[in-house]
Scaffold this motif. Structure first.
Motif, mmCIF file in Angstrom:
data_model
loop_
_atom_site.group_PDB
_atom_site.id
_atom_site.type_symbol
_atom_site.label_atom_id
_atom_site.label_comp_id
_atom_site.label_asym_id
_atom_site.label_seq_id
_atom_site.Cartn_x
_atom_site.Cartn_y
_atom_site.Cartn_z
ATOM 1 N N GLY A 1 0.994 -2.022 0.178
ATOM 2 C CA GLY A 1 0.156 0.012 -0.371
ATOM 3 C C GLY A 1 1.115 1.087 -0.151
ATOM 4 N N ASN A 2 2.163 1.160 1.032
ATOM 5 C CA ASN A 2 2.575 2.251 0.527
ATOM 6 C C ASN A 2 3.471 3.022 -0.671
ATOM 7 N N THR A 3 4.015 1.599 -1.261
ATOM 8 C CA THR A 3 4.388 1.627 -2.744
ATOM 9 C C THR A 3 3.182 2.141 -3.865
ATOM 10 N N PHE A 4 2.111 1.528 -3.548
ATOM 11 C CA PHE A 4 0.753 1.954 -4.024
ATOM 12 C C PHE A 4 0.429 3.740 -4.269
ATOM 13 N N ASP A 5 0.632 3.778 -2.375
ATOM 14 C CA ASP A 5 0.513 5.537 -2.725
ATOM 15 C C ASP A 5 1.395 5.933 -3.322
ATOM 16 N N ALA A 6 2.373 5.694 -3.062
ATOM 17 C CA ALA A 6 3.399 7.042 -3.902
ATOM 18 C C ALA A 6 3.645 6.868 -5.299
ATOM 19 N N SER A 7 3.293 6.105 -5.652
ATOM 20 C CA SER A 7 3.059 5.837 -6.950
ATOM 21 C C SER A 7 1.517 5.501 -8.380
ATOM 22 N N ALA A 8 1.406 4.791 -7.414
ATOM 23 C CA ALA A 8 -0.346 4.523 -8.733
ATOM 24 C C ALA A 8 -1.483 5.163 -8.391
ATOM 25 N N HIS A 9 -1.489 6.168 -7.165
ATOM 26 C CA HIS A 9 -2.602 7.071 -6.902
ATOM 27 C C HIS A 9 -2.192 8.596 -7.185
ATOM 28 N N PRO A 10 -0.861 8.666 -6.772
ATOM 29 C CA PRO A 10 -0.889 10.095 -7.174
ATOM 30 C C PRO A 10 -0.309 10.798 -8.973
ATOM 31 N N PHE B 1 -2.143 -2.067 -9.926
ATOM 32 C CA PHE B 1 -1.149 -2.702 -10.852
ATOM 33 C C PHE B 1 -1.708 -2.106 -12.462
ATOM 34 N N ALA B 2 -2.491 -2.367 -12.692
ATOM 35 C CA ALA B 2 -3.211 -1.764 -13.803
ATOM 36 C C ALA B 2 -2.846 -0.445 -14.396
ATOM 37 N N SER B 3 -1.785 0.010 -14.041
ATOM 38 C CA SER B 3 -1.998 1.174 -14.113
ATOM 39 C C SER B 3 -1.162 2.076 -15.278
ATOM 40 N N ILE B 4 -1.452 2.233 -16.477
ATOM 41 C CA ILE B 4 -1.161 2.769 -17.484
ATOM 42 C C ILE B 4 0.185 3.451 -17.804
ATOM 43 N N MET B 5 1.278 2.951 -18.170
ATOM 44 C CA MET B 5 2.876 4.091 -18.561
ATOM 45 C C MET B 5 2.746 4.108 -19.708
ATOM 46 N N SER B 6 3.512 5.002 -20.205
ATOM 47 C CA SER B 6 4.077 5.518 -21.169
ATOM 48 C C SER B 6 4.533 4.766 -22.073
ATOM 49 N N LYS B 7 4.224 4.395 -23.006
ATOM 50 C CA LYS B 7 5.198 4.127 -24.171
ATOM 51 C C LYS B 7 5.988 4.401 -25.010
ATOM 52 N N GLU B 8 5.687 5.681 -25.302
ATOM 53 C CA GLU B 8 6.715 6.626 -25.489
ATOM 54 C C GLU B 8 7.984 6.715 -24.579
ATOM 55 N N TYR B 9 7.547 6.729 -23.344
ATOM 56 C CA TYR B 9 8.665 6.664 -22.083
ATOM 57 C C TYR B 9 9.631 6.028 -21.720
ATOM 58 N N ALA B 10 8.745 4.954 -22.377
ATOM 59 C CA ALA B 10 9.115 3.741 -22.132
ATOM 60 C C ALA B 10 11.212 3.487 -23.619
ATOM 61 N N THR C 1 -0.241 10.071 -15.935
ATOM 62 C CA THR C 1 -1.577 10.536 -16.741
ATOM 63 C C THR C 1 -1.929 11.768 -15.421
ATOM 64 N N GLY C 2 -1.379 10.564 -14.459
ATOM 65 C CA GLY C 2 -2.426 10.687 -13.206
ATOM 66 C C GLY C 2 -2.257 12.060 -13.176
ATOM 67 N N PRO C 3 -2.976 12.836 -11.353
ATOM 68 C CA PRO C 3 -3.318 14.487 -10.465
ATOM 69 C C PRO C 3 -1.701 14.698 -10.988
ATOM 70 N N PHE C 4 -0.612 14.022 -10.470
ATOM 71 C CA PHE C 4 0.228 14.633 -9.957
ATOM 72 C C PHE C 4 1.750 14.731 -10.925
#
Length: 261
Positions: free
Chosen positions: A45-54, A178-187, A206-209
């Motif tokens: 959850g700590n990882t999701f708080d710092a990555s997936a959600h913002p 886990f299903a967060s969408i990443m940028s293929k161009e960045y990858a 693409t998120g809010p922060f």
């Protein structure tokens, strides 16, 4: 006395949130450092708080405080009569974040969705083992490798998932971190530069922060994404003050050094 104590505690919480809402900077006293910044790799959850959600979004999102899904990067979806095909109509005009380490040249599209799933699904994918020991535990734990038959790009803004069997919680699955969408161009840029590990160190979605920087085991800084498709957030800066001791977190909260613990 118990009722008075409860009332005072509730008043303190409301006051804290009222102050936070009016502030331009919101400080969250987090209890632990993230394991990394690629939400597909972890289960904490700590990882999701710092990555997936913002930083990131998913095709669908959970309505706040519920397990009900609502449109995210997919503005709508259709399910076939046999329950085996899910066709997602993607939101147009969604911009990936611009940071000091990457400037996108295109908007979000179907290529990003397919990349984000196939890297976890296909062992031969170049991004499947980009981090040593990558196991994609959440993706595997939800049975996704055995469930998905194929993922097709119908057009730039339409993606179709075909399943091997009916799966009632599939829509909830695609709303999970886990299903967060990443940028293929960045990858693609990181891969070309031989810097694939930076996907897990310098997140971009693409998120809010938008991610600004991380000081190991101390602080993570974000700024509001001015181009966020859901609208700019009411605060300008988000700070995770990593504070492992609960008593210290509480003292910081009382002292006004953080708004939430």
């Amino acid at each position: 006395m118990k009722k008075i104590a409860t009332l005072l505690a509730a008043t303190a919480i409301i006051s804290t949130f009222a102050f936070a809402a009016s502030a331009k900077t919101f400080v969250f006293c987090s209890e632990a450092s993230p394991e990394g910044f690629d939400p597909g790799l972890y289960t904490g959850g700590n990882t999701f708080d710092a990555s997936a959600h913002p930083v990131y979004n998913r095709l669908l999102e959970f309505k706040k405080g519920t397990t009900e899904v609502e449109p995210g990067l997919a503005e709508s979806y259709e399910v076939s009569d046999d329950g085996l095909q899910y066709t997602f109509k993607l939101r147009k005009g969604v911009k990936f974040q611009t940071t000091d380490f990457f400037t996108p040249t295109r908007e979000f599209n179907a290529d990003d969705v397919i990349f984000s799933y196939e890297r976890q699904w296909k062992a031969e994918h170049p991004w499947n083992k980009y981090v040593d020991g990558a196991a994609w535990e959440y993706f595997a734990g939800m049975g996704m490798p055995e469930l998905i038959d194929k993922i097709e790009k119908v057009d730039d803004y339409t993606v179709k998932f075909t399943l091997k069997r009916k799966e009632a919680p599939f829509l909830a699955n695609v709303a999970m971190p886990f299903a967060s969408i990443m940028s293929k161009e960045y990858a693609d840029k990181l891969q070309a530069d031989g810097k694939m590990n930076e996907m897990n160190q310098k997140p971009l979605g693409t998120g809010p922060f938008t991610f600004v920087g991380y000081q190991q085991d101390a602080v993570i800084r974000y700024k509001a994404n001015a181009d966020y498709w859901g609208g700019k957030q009411p605060i300008d800066d988000l700070v995770f003050a990593i504070t492992t001791d609960a008593a210290v977190r509480y003292q910081k909260l009382k002292a006004g050094e953080c708004h939430l613990m």
